[in-house]
Design a protein around this motif. Structure first.
Motif, mmCIF file in Angstrom:
data_model
loop_
_atom_site.group_PDB
_atom_site.id
_atom_site.type_symbol
_atom_site.label_atom_id
_atom_site.label_comp_id
_atom_site.label_asym_id
_atom_site.label_seq_id
_atom_site.Cartn_x
_atom_site.Cartn_y
_atom_site.Cartn_z
ATOM 1 N N LEU A 125 -9.085 109.182 -85.615
ATOM 2 C CA LEU A 125 -10.495 108.803 -85.477
ATOM 3 C C LEU A 125 -11.277 109.087 -86.753
ATOM 4 N N CYS A 128 -10.528 106.567 -89.337
ATOM 5 C CA CYS A 128 -11.203 105.310 -89.016
ATOM 6 C C CYS A 128 -12.663 105.370 -89.475
ATOM 7 N N ASN B 125 -21.422 95.274 -80.541
ATOM 8 C CA ASN B 125 -21.538 96.718 -80.336
ATOM 9 C C ASN B 125 -20.310 97.411 -80.931
ATOM 10 N N GLU B 126 -20.409 98.713 -81.075
ATOM 11 C CA GLU B 126 -19.268 99.484 -81.569
ATOM 12 C C GLU B 126 -18.782 100.402 -80.466
ATOM 13 N N ILE B 128 -15.420 103.250 -79.250
ATOM 14 C CA ILE B 128 -14.187 103.958 -79.583
ATOM 15 C C ILE B 128 -13.132 103.476 -78.608
ATOM 16 N N MET B 130 -8.915 103.461 -78.032
ATOM 17 C CA MET B 130 -7.550 103.832 -78.388
ATOM 18 C C MET B 130 -7.452 104.433 -79.791
ATOM 19 N N GLN B 131 -8.146 105.501 -80.040
ATOM 20 C CA GLN B 131 -8.089 106.195 -81.326
ATOM 21 C C GLN B 131 -8.583 105.352 -82.500
ATOM 22 N N ARG B 132 -9.377 104.325 -82.216
ATOM 23 C CA ARG B 132 -9.976 103.568 -83.304
ATOM 24 C C ARG B 132 -11.410 103.269 -82.916
ATOM 25 N N ILE B 133 -12.174 102.850 -83.900
ATOM 26 C CA ILE B 133 -13.544 102.447 -83.621
ATOM 27 C C ILE B 133 -13.636 100.959 -83.928
ATOM 28 N N ILE B 134 -13.978 100.176 -82.930
ATOM 29 C CA ILE B 134 -13.930 98.729 -83.109
ATOM 30 C C ILE B 134 -15.288 98.103 -82.799
ATOM 31 N N TYR B 135 -15.444 96.904 -83.298
ATOM 32 C CA TYR B 135 -16.602 96.096 -82.953
ATOM 33 C C TYR B 135 -16.224 95.177 -81.804
ATOM 34 N N TYR B 136 -17.127 94.970 -80.873
ATOM 35 C CA TYR B 136 -16.875 93.983 -79.836
ATOM 36 C C TYR B 136 -18.181 93.304 -79.473
#
Lengths: 507, 182
Positions: A125, A128, B125-126, B128, B130-136
């Protein structure tokens, strides 16, 4: 699910290639994470990541330090993001005033709002965050926060510049401090720069972590003088009120307070105590109040919000601080800023904080504190004390956050000029600075961490991590028609014009 | 249909993104992910069978082998019926609403419709994940008790998870349509 803000998305998107294209600085070993920061280095601005376990909604000195410092750094044009652990329902990504972005990462809390540390589990994390925000400096706060140490460790593995601010003093004698000091030595031996809040704290940290004093700077905390203004009309001049605002814990010397209250109350019938704060030592005060029947004269207010502190302070004549250990005491500055006479124990960094005419220092014993208080009460009775407004004027320019931010910026500049140790040099440093056993263990951990980073770089390559849009800093998007219906429409139209070509699709 | 730009999902697998303009008020976005690859099916089957043979060797019980057949078949059926999404479609009609549909590998389709009066906004939006930070991309639904509140969030393109460049395109043209409707 994160915050439902939308302003950050509405504004035009800068493609990451803008900043990636330049390559004046030779890419170093872990270039995947550092190559992206050229844009920042060229503009002379930094992309700062503040890491600490302690942040709002938790309240305290470290929390407000991080918040205020970040706000002033944003004002100076830097990009700041804050990383902390999730507090209950508050997890995900949030935005605070002026686009200050806060990551509440879902890491397990172990003890006292501090996360559990395994040295590894937070790497995915944090990596990232560092990659997507194009971080150039990682600034960790508070030696109690294991997340801060983890972040320092990972940042060094990723080849980022690191800074650490120590907010507290430690002992050397008992087993727990020996262990914490060893961990601090390991954590700080290859950190680029360290900041302490007072000279006492610097001395303490240099000794504890066996550091070179040249890489340790002193930058005091600050208070917002506009928040703490005197209001003499609010206090009752028929009696003398002593105000205490602190957490009711052992470190704050609440047992001393429990000894002072009955002694002084017996001597001065017109004396009142106003005590704000909550904690395990509340029982001591309640017992004293019960035993000596002082219910009207000792008022316990319980936990205070930060905004209510001023309202409590202005009701008193004398501010009493009984701390047993303190790196830099913000509370006495707040008290003086409200125009109160300050009586405090002479411990830690407290003697450095205020000029002698504004504070009465005593030894941390009941008798010495009573003597000091009596002296001030007599002066107060005789009207020999300066008026609150005069004290406020004297204090208001002593500690300001803008000044703190300016000084911190210089430290960032300095830290960024220093090289980040590559892995072999780092292992040598660990083994030479931290002793044979701890050095070897942590060299091993550092190697494993490096391998884990390589594994993550293979599993989620850095080019697949979308670069986050900047809410603060040189490429800031914050405030472009944020939250206004009208500008939303014009924005939409602007995008329309810009994108029409791209969206011409055949049926 | 016609898209020059290359799009990938957050794991780097290529996806097809197409946008169909029916009228200025009506647009359809389709995100298709790659088909079920034969290699992965083979890998899954091989793993199950290797495990089954080990079990059989240890226990000498043929029921293990029949169980393995059942697991492979059922697993595959469930996967193509409930997990593997071939393409996801977002149809936005100004002043009427938004239709979301996803077609599974088996041909099953699930469709939901959200009327415009319930939609507050469409945003990126952002989160967290599965151990990542993603945009959706997500739709904010209005809260009827509070005028400015958001009652819930409906994530879009949940199984294909396109990257930000794709989301921004969808976002902009959705905003265009929402902006036109009063």
């Amino acid at each position: 699910m994160g915050q439902k803000r939308r302003g950050n998305i509405r504004s035009p998107v800068s493609t990451p290639s803008d900043t990636h294209s330049s390559s004046e600085i030779p890419p170093d070993k872990n270039s995947s994470s550092t190559s992206s920061c050229h844009g920042y280095l060229q503009s002379g601005k930094h992309s700062i990541c503040m890491v600490s376990d302690f942040f709002y909604p938790n309240m305290g000195g470290v929390e407000s330090h991080i918040y205020q410092l970040s706000q002033c750094l944003i004002e100076r044009g830097h990009k700041v993001v804050i990383v902390t652990h999730a507090y209950g329902e508050r997890r995900g990504v949030r935005y605070l005033t002026n686009g200050l972005k806060v990551y509440y990462l879902p890491l397990q809390v172990m003890y006292n709002q501090s996360t559990a540390t395994t040295c590894f589990h937070s790497l995915p994390l944090l990596r990232c965050v560092f990659v997507r925000e194009r971080i150039t400096v990682v600034h960790a706060h508070s030696s109690f926060s294991s997340m801060a140490h983890d972040a320092l460790f990972h940042a060094k593995t990723m080849g980022l510049n690191t800074m650490f601010t120590d907010h507290s003093l430690f002992g050397f004698a008992d087993l727990s401090s020996v262990l914490t000091n060893k961990l601090l030595t390991v954590s700080l031996c290859d950190t680029n720069h360290i900041v302490c809040v007072s000279y006492t704290s610097k001395e303490n940290t240099v000794l504890r972590a066996a550091l070179d004093p040249y890489i340790v700077s002193v930058i005091p905390n600050a208070v917002d003088p506009t928040d703490f203004t005197p209001d003499p009309g609010r206090r009752d001049d028929n009696k003398i009120t002593i105000v205490v605002v602190s957490r009711l814990v052992y470190r704050k010397g609440i047992d001393l307070l429990g000894g002072i209250i009955p002694e002084l109350c017996a001597k001065y019938p017109d004396l009142c105590f106003l005590i704000g704060g909550e904690g395990p030592k509340r029982l001591v005060l309640e017992e004293v109040r019960e035993k000596y029947q002082l219910h009207e004269r000792v008022r316990l207010l319980g936990a205070l919000d930060h905004k209510d502190v001023r309202d409590v302070l202005v009701q008193g004549h004398i501010f009493l601080n009984t701390s047993l250990t303190e790196a830099f005491c913000m509370a006495i500055v707040e008290g003086a800023s409200c125009g109160l006479q300050v009586v405090s124990t002479r411990v830690g960094g407290i003697p450095e904080v205020l000029p002698d005419e504004l504070v009465t220092l005593c030894e941390p014993t009941v008798s010495s504190l009573c003597d000091g208080l009596e002296k001030v009460i007599t002066r107060q009775r005789e009207g020999k004390v300066p008026p609150p407004a005069a004290i406020h004027r004297q204090v208001q320019h002593l500690y300001t956050w803008r000044n703190v931010a300016e000084r911190t910026e210089k430290v960032y500049d300095q830290a960024c000029r220093q090289p980040v140790l590559p892995l072999p040099a780092r292992l040598r440093r660990l083994r030479s600075h931290c002793g044979a056993v701890a050095g070897s263990i942590f060299s091993f951990v550092a190697v494993i961490n490096f391998l884990f980073l390589l594994f993550l770089q293979w599993l989620y390559p850095s080019h697949l991590i979308d670069v986050a849009m900047d809410a603060t800093g040189p490429g800031s998007h914050w405030g472009h028609g944020f939250g206004k219906e009208e500008s939303k429409y014009t924005d939409a139209v602007r995008h329309d014009v810009a994108d029409r070509r791209r969206f011409k699709c055949k049926k | 249909m016609a898209e020059q730009e290359e799009f990938t999902d957050i794991n780097g697998n290529p996806i097809q993104f197409s946008c169909q303009d029916f009228s200025p008020f009506c647009r359809e976005f389709t995100v298709s992910s790659s088909k079920l690859s034969l290699l992965r099916v083979l890998m899954f089957t091989c793993t199950v069978w290797l495990l089954a043979y080990t079990g059989f060797y240890l226990t000498q019980n043929t029921a293990v082998l029949s169980a393995a057949i059942m697991v492979t078949l059922l697993g595959m059926l469930l996967h193509i019926h409930f997990v593997k999404v071939d393409h996801e479609t977002l149809l936005i009609v100004g002043s009427l609403g938004v239709q979301l549909s996803s077609a599974y590998a088996s041909g099953r389709e699930s469709t939901t419709f959200i009327e415009m009066s319930r939609i507050k906004d469409i945003v990126i939006n952002e989160a967290i994940h599965m151990q990542r930070i993603i945009y959706y991309l997500c739709i904010l639904l209005k809260d009827h008790t509070e005028p400015d509140g958001v009652s819930s969030v409906v994530p879009l393109f949940q199984s294909s998870k396109p990257r930000l460049n794709c989301l921004v395109q969808v976002y902009r043209s959705c905003q265009e349509i929402i902006g036109q409707t009063p």
